[in-house]
Design an enzyme around this catalytic site. Structure first.
Site, PDB file in Angstrom:
ATOM      1  N   GLU A 118      -6.260   7.558   7.629  1.00 25.16           N
ATOM      2  CA  GLU A 118      -6.067   8.355   6.419  1.00 25.16           C
ATOM      3  C   GLU A 118      -4.654   8.963   6.441  1.00 25.16           C
ATOM      4  O   GLU A 118      -4.303   9.740   7.329  1.00 25.16           O
ATOM      5  CB  GLU A 118      -7.119   9.449   6.242  1.00 25.16           C
ATOM      6  N   SER A 119      -3.852   8.595   5.449  1.00 29.01           N
ATOM      7  CA  SER A 119      -2.410   8.858   5.497  1.00 29.01           C
ATOM      8  C   SER A 119      -2.054  10.334   5.665  1.00 29.01           C
ATOM      9  O   SER A 119      -1.166  10.670   6.452  1.00 29.01           O
ATOM     10  CB  SER A 119      -1.734   8.302   4.245  1.00 29.01           C
ATOM     11  N   LYS A 127      -8.316  -9.768   5.266  1.00 28.11           N
ATOM     12  CA  LYS A 127      -8.243  -8.897   6.430  1.00 28.11           C
ATOM     13  C   LYS A 127      -8.774  -9.593   7.680  1.00 28.11           C
ATOM     14  O   LYS A 127      -9.678 -10.435   7.601  1.00 28.11           O
ATOM     15  CB  LYS A 127      -9.063  -7.620   6.165  1.00 28.11           C
ATOM     16  N   CYS A 170       0.815  -1.219   0.000  1.00 29.65           N
ATOM     17  CA  CYS A 170       0.000   0.000   0.000  1.00 29.65           C
ATOM     18  C   CYS A 170       0.848   1.268   0.000  1.00 29.65           C
ATOM     19  O   CYS A 170       1.586   1.527   0.957  1.00 29.65           O
ATOM     20  CB  CYS A 170      -0.919  -0.005   1.217  1.00 29.65           C
ATOM     21  N   VAL A 227      -5.654   0.770   5.168  1.00 31.71           N
ATOM     22  CA  VAL A 227      -4.453   1.149   5.888  1.00 31.71           C
ATOM     23  C   VAL A 227      -3.931   2.438   5.247  1.00 31.71           C
ATOM     24  O   VAL A 227      -4.241   2.715   4.089  1.00 31.71           O
ATOM     25  CB  VAL A 227      -3.381   0.029   5.816  1.00 31.71           C
TER      26      VAL A 227
END
Length: 230
Positions: A64-65, A39, A12, A52
């Protein structure tokens, strides 16, 4: 147990963003690897969006990155990964938003498109975005090698994972970074020398393999939004 845990997946790019920030800040953390194709049953209790990264810091949980990275910047302020001057911080956030709303969606739209005409349209869109980054971003904001000077910051780390995955886009769709984008190429060379990048990077061949089903259209029903879960 570490004070900081990150639920992540090697495949990811969004999770990689936040691992890059943790490493750049020298924060000790534990990685909890999630198999996104299988998952855990309780994963929605950990990640309400089913994606992720998710950061767990003491009693706090953040997902949320881009928001995870802003949280890390506030909680672990040194070394600073945003400019100190408010106007420059705003510009940095604008460029992160450009990645989130322009470049990354176009990346996935091109990868997922199966019709040649649509592929040409999205390839042209990506080319436009790359030229915009070159001329309005990198050329105007600093002499390099990074977005705001000699040190990488949140903007650099926010863009990096998709350039690591560019070999997949080139392999399946024939899209390269234009030679005319000299500053962008300089930036890319500098990014590959960062210790955080060396610690998290995977090979172009790995990404080509991981994106094969999306490029071939065999991941039935996948949308650009859905692929963000992977």
């Amino acid at each position: 147990m570490a004070n900081v845990e990150i639920f992540s997946a090697a495949v990811c790019p969004f999770a990689q963003r936040s691992r890059l920030v943790l490493i750049e800040k020298g924060v000790e953390f534990e990685v909890i690897e999630i198999d996104l194709q299988n998952k855990p049953a309780d994963f929605l209790e950990i990640s309400p969006y089913g994606k992720v990264p998710v950061l767990r810091h003491r009693e706090h949980r953040v997902w949320e990155s881009s928001i995870v990275n802003e949280y890390l910047e506030e909680v672990f302020p040194q070394p600073a990964l945003l400019p100190q001057e408010p106007a420059q911080r705003a510009i940095a956030r604008i460029w992160i938003d450009f990645a989130n709303t322009k470049l990354i969606p176009a990346f996935y739209k091109l990868l997922l498109s199966q019709e040649p005409e649509k592929q040409q349209e999205w390839a042209a869109e990506i080319h436009k975005h790359l030229v915009f980054i070159e001329k309005e971003g990198l050329q105007k904001l600093s002499d390099g090698p990074f977005w705001f000077g000699s040190q990488a910051n949140l903007v650099d780390l926010s863009y990096y994972p998709w350039f690591e995955r560019w070999p997949a886009l080139e392999h399946y769709r024939g899209v390269t970074v234009p030679d005319s984008c000299a500053r962008l190429h300089q930036w890319w060379r500098a990014m590959k020398n960062l210790e955080s990048v060396k610690a998290t990077a995977l090979s172009g061949d790995y990404h080509i393999e991981q994106y094969a089903k999306y490029a071939a259209g065999t991941a039935a029903g996948t949308t650009a939004q859905e692929i963000r879960r992977y």
